[in-house]
Design a protein around this motif. Structure first.
Motif, PDB file in Angstrom:
ATOM      1  N   ILE A  71       0.829  -1.211   0.000  1.00  0.00           N
ATOM      2  CA  ILE A  71       0.000   0.000   0.000  1.00  0.00           C
ATOM      3  C   ILE A  71       0.863   1.260   0.000  1.00  0.00           C
ATOM      4  N   SER A  72       2.071   1.176   0.544  1.00  0.00           N
ATOM      5  CA  SER A  72       2.936   2.348   0.673  1.00  0.00           C
ATOM      6  C   SER A  72       3.745   2.658  -0.581  1.00  0.00           C
ATOM      7  N   ILE A  73       3.648   1.833  -1.611  1.00  0.00           N
ATOM      8  CA  ILE A  73       4.423   2.077  -2.835  1.00  0.00           C
ATOM      9  C   ILE A  73       3.952   3.384  -3.487  1.00  0.00           C
ATOM     10  N   GLY A  74       4.897   4.275  -3.769  1.00  0.00           N
ATOM     11  CA  GLY A  74       4.583   5.551  -4.396  1.00  0.00           C
ATOM     12  C   GLY A  74       4.253   6.651  -3.422  1.00  0.00           C
ATOM     13  N   ASP A  75       4.146   6.333  -2.129  1.00  0.00           N
ATOM     14  CA  ASP A  75       3.859   7.352  -1.125  1.00  0.00           C
ATOM     15  C   ASP A  75       5.111   8.210  -0.923  1.00  0.00           C
ATOM     16  N   VAL A  76       4.988   9.536  -1.131  1.00  0.00           N
ATOM     17  CA  VAL A  76       6.152  10.426  -1.045  1.00  0.00           C
ATOM     18  C   VAL A  76       6.671  10.543   0.378  1.00  0.00           C
ATOM     19  N   SER A  77       5.863  10.162   1.371  1.00  0.00           N
ATOM     20  CA  SER A  77       6.296  10.263   2.760  1.00  0.00           C
ATOM     21  C   SER A  77       7.125   9.061   3.197  1.00  0.00           C
ATOM     22  N   VAL A  78       7.250   8.071   2.320  1.00  0.00           N
ATOM     23  CA  VAL A  78       7.994   6.857   2.648  1.00  0.00           C
ATOM     24  C   VAL A  78       9.303   6.831   1.864  1.00  0.00           C
ATOM     25  N   THR A  79      10.391   6.522   2.535  1.00  0.00           N
ATOM     26  CA  THR A  79      11.690   6.424   1.870  1.00  0.00           C
ATOM     27  C   THR A  79      11.711   5.201   0.958  1.00  0.00           C
ATOM     28  N   MET A 138       1.328  -9.587  -4.730  1.00  0.00           N
ATOM     29  CA  MET A 138       2.523  -9.455  -5.564  1.00  0.00           C
ATOM     30  C   MET A 138       2.177  -8.802  -6.893  1.00  0.00           C
ATOM     31  N   LEU A 139       1.066  -9.228  -7.480  1.00  0.00           N
ATOM     32  CA  LEU A 139       0.632  -8.624  -8.738  1.00  0.00           C
ATOM     33  C   LEU A 139       0.319  -7.150  -8.547  1.00  0.00           C
ATOM     34  N   LEU A 145       4.504  -0.562  -8.927  1.00  0.00           N
ATOM     35  CA  LEU A 145       5.890  -0.248  -9.287  1.00  0.00           C
ATOM     36  C   LEU A 145       6.009   0.112 -10.763  1.00  0.00           C
ATOM     37  N   GLY A 146       5.229  -0.568 -11.608  1.00  0.00           N
ATOM     38  CA  GLY A 146       5.239  -0.231 -13.028  1.00  0.00           C
ATOM     39  C   GLY A 146       4.732   1.182 -13.271  1.00  0.00           C
ATOM     40  N   SER A 147       3.698   1.584 -12.535  1.00  0.00           N
ATOM     41  CA  SER A 147       3.189   2.945 -12.652  1.00  0.00           C
ATOM     42  C   SER A 147       4.224   3.962 -12.173  1.00  0.00           C
ATOM     43  N   LEU A 148       4.898   3.633 -11.074  1.00  0.00           N
ATOM     44  CA  LEU A 148       5.945   4.526 -10.569  1.00  0.00           C
ATOM     45  C   LEU A 148       7.109   4.611 -11.543  1.00  0.00           C
ATOM     46  N   GLN A 149       7.437   3.500 -12.167  1.00  0.00           N
ATOM     47  CA  GLN A 149       8.512   3.483 -13.160  1.00  0.00           C
ATOM     48  C   GLN A 149       8.156   4.336 -14.371  1.00  0.00           C
ATOM     49  N   PHE A 150       6.909   4.229 -14.822  1.00  0.00           N
ATOM     50  CA  PHE A 150       6.458   5.039 -15.946  1.00  0.00           C
ATOM     51  C   PHE A 150       6.522   6.528 -15.607  1.00  0.00           C
ATOM     52  N   HIS A 151       6.149   6.864 -14.390  1.00  0.00           N
ATOM     53  CA  HIS A 151       6.190   8.259 -13.953  1.00  0.00           C
ATOM     54  C   HIS A 151       7.622   8.778 -13.929  1.00  0.00           C
ATOM     55  N   ILE A 194      13.722  -0.157  -9.287  1.00  0.00           N
ATOM     56  CA  ILE A 194      12.343  -0.564  -9.553  1.00  0.00           C
ATOM     57  C   ILE A 194      12.310  -1.742 -10.516  1.00  0.00           C
ATOM     58  N   SER A 195      13.135  -1.683 -11.573  1.00  0.00           N
ATOM     59  CA  SER A 195      13.171  -2.781 -12.540  1.00  0.00           C
ATOM     60  C   SER A 195      13.615  -4.085 -11.881  1.00  0.00           C
ATOM     61  N   THR A 196      14.615  -3.994 -10.997  1.00  0.00           N
ATOM     62  CA  THR A 196      15.092  -5.180 -10.284  1.00  0.00           C
ATOM     63  C   THR A 196      14.004  -5.747  -9.377  1.00  0.00           C
ATOM     64  N   ASP A 197      13.287  -4.853  -8.701  1.00  0.00           N
ATOM     65  CA  ASP A 197      12.211  -5.300  -7.813  1.00  0.00           C
ATOM     66  C   ASP A 197      11.106  -6.008  -8.596  1.00  0.00           C
ATOM     67  N   ILE A 198      10.755  -5.458  -9.739  1.00  0.00           N
ATOM     68  CA  ILE A 198       9.696  -6.065 -10.558  1.00  0.00           C
ATOM     69  C   ILE A 198      10.106  -7.460 -11.014  1.00  0.00           C
ATOM     70  N   GLU A 199      11.358  -7.620 -11.416  1.00  0.00           N
ATOM     71  CA  GLU A 199      11.839  -8.932 -11.844  1.00  0.00           C
ATOM     72  C   GLU A 199      11.812  -9.934 -10.684  1.00  0.00           C
ATOM     73  N   ASN A 200      12.241  -9.494  -9.504  1.00  0.00           N
ATOM     74  CA  ASN A 200      12.253 -10.389  -8.342  1.00  0.00           C
ATOM     75  C   ASN A 200      10.836 -10.770  -7.921  1.00  0.00           C
ATOM     76  N   ILE A 201       9.937  -9.802  -7.944  1.00  0.00           N
ATOM     77  CA  ILE A 201       8.552 -10.086  -7.570  1.00  0.00           C
ATOM     78  C   ILE A 201       7.915 -11.047  -8.566  1.00  0.00           C
ATOM     79  N   GLU A 202       8.193 -10.844  -9.846  1.00  0.00           N
ATOM     80  CA  GLU A 202       7.648 -11.731 -10.864  1.00  0.00           C
ATOM     81  C   GLU A 202       8.133 -13.167 -10.668  1.00  0.00           C
ATOM     82  N   SER A 203       9.407 -13.313 -10.300  1.00  0.00           N
ATOM     83  CA  SER A 203       9.961 -14.648 -10.055  1.00  0.00           C
ATOM     84  C   SER A 203       9.310 -15.297  -8.834  1.00  0.00           C
ATOM     85  N   ASP A 204       9.171 -14.540  -7.749  1.00  0.00           N
ATOM     86  CA  ASP A 204       8.550 -15.078  -6.538  1.00  0.00           C
ATOM     87  C   ASP A 204       7.076 -15.409  -6.772  1.00  0.00           C
TER      88      ASP A 204
END
Length: 232
Positions: A71-79, A138-139, A145-151, A194-204
Motif C-alpha cells: 500500500i505504501s508504494i509511491g507514497d512520497v512520505s515513505v523512503t 505481488m501482482l 511499481l510499473g506505474s511509478l517506473q512510468f512516472h 524498480i526494474s530489479t524489484d519487478i523482476e524479483n517479484i515476478e519470479s517469486d
C-alpha cells in the motif's frame, strides 16, 4: 485307608509353567501395547497438526505485513530505499513460510483416499487462501511499481531546476517531494531499483503459483471430491 497317592498330589507350579501361562494371556498384553502405540501415534499426529497450524498462522501474518508494505508504494512520505528493502525481506520470508507449511501439511495428511482430519481440511483451505492472496498482492505491487517506473521515465531532467525557480512563497508552502528534488542520476538509480524489484517479484509470484498448483494436486482425495477448495 484313603490317602491320596503321592503321584496324584498337586505339585507346586514351576517358573516355566508360570511363564507359559503368562504367554497364553499375552493377547491382553498385546492389546495394551497396541492401545499405547495408537495413543502415541495420535499424540504425534496432534503435535504435527499444531506445528502446521502455527506455520499457516505465521504465513497469514506475513502476507498481511506484505500487504501493508504494498500500500505504501509511491507514497512520497515513505523512503523508497527502505521500503524496497523491507518488501524484499518480507516477501522472501513469506515464500519460505509457505513452502514449510505445505511440506508439514502434506506429511500429516495421511492416505490420499482415507479419512481426512477436520483440522487438516481447514488448514488446506487456509493455506490455499493465503497463497492466492499472496500472489494477488505481488501482482498489485508489480502494477504499482510499473506505474511509478512510468512516472519516473516520463520526467523531464530539467524539471527540478524549473520548480526551484518558482516563487519562494509557493515553495515554502508546498513541500518538495523526493522525486522533485532528485537528480537525473538518482532517478536512473531509482529506475534500476524498480526494474530489479519487478523482476524479483515476478519470479517469486511464479514460484508461489507453482506451489499453489502443487497444493491442489497433493491434497487428500476426499477434499478434492467435496470441492471445498476454490479453483479445483
Amino acid at each position: 485307608m484313603s490317602s491320596t497317592p503321592s503321584w496324584r498330589r498337586r505339585r507346586p507350579r514351576s517358573a516355566a509353567s508360570i511363564l507359559l501361562q503368562g504367554s497364553k494371556t499375552s493377547p491382553h498384553g498385546r492389546d495394551c501395547q497396541r492401545r499405547s502405540s495408537v495413543s502415541e501415534s495420535a499424540y504425534q499426529t496432534q503435535g504435527a497438526l499444531d506445528d502446521c497450524k502455527m506455520l499457516v498462522q505465521e504465513f497469514n501474518t506475513q502476507v498481511a505485513l506484505y500487504r501493508e508494505l504494498v500500500i505504501s508504494i509511491g507514497d512520497v512520505s515513505v523512503t523508497c530505499s527502505s521500503l524496497h528493502t523491507e518488501m524484499h525481506k518480507t516477501r522472501t520470508q513469506g515464500c519460505e513460510m509457505a513452502y514449510q507449511a505445505h511440506q508439514k501439511l502434506a506429511a500429516v495428511s495421511g492416505p490420499e483416499d482415507g479419512e481426512i482430519h477436520p483440522e487438516i481440511c481447514r488448514l488446506y483451505i487456509q493455506l490455499q487462501c493465503c497463497l492466492e492472496m499472496y500472489t494477488t498482492e505481488m501482482l498489485k505491487s508489480m502494477c504499482l511499481l510499473g506505474s511509478l517506473q512510468f512516472h519516473q521515465k516520463g520526467k523531464d531532467p530539467c524539471a527540478p531546476s524549473k520548480i526551484l525557480d518558482t516563487k519562494v512563497e509557493e515553495s515554502s508552502e508546498v513541500p518538495i517531494s523526493e522525486d522533485t528534488a532528485s537528480s537525473p542520476t538518482d532517478i536512473q538509480q531509482h529506475l534500476w531499483q524498480i526494474s530489479t524489484d519487478i523482476e524479483n517479484i515476478e519470479s517469486d509470484m511464479r514460484e508461489m503459483k507453482n506451489l499453489l498448483s502443487k497444493l491442489r494436486e497433493t491434497m487428500p482425495l476426499p477434499l478434492k471430491n467435496q470441492g471445498l477448495l476454490c479453483g479445483v
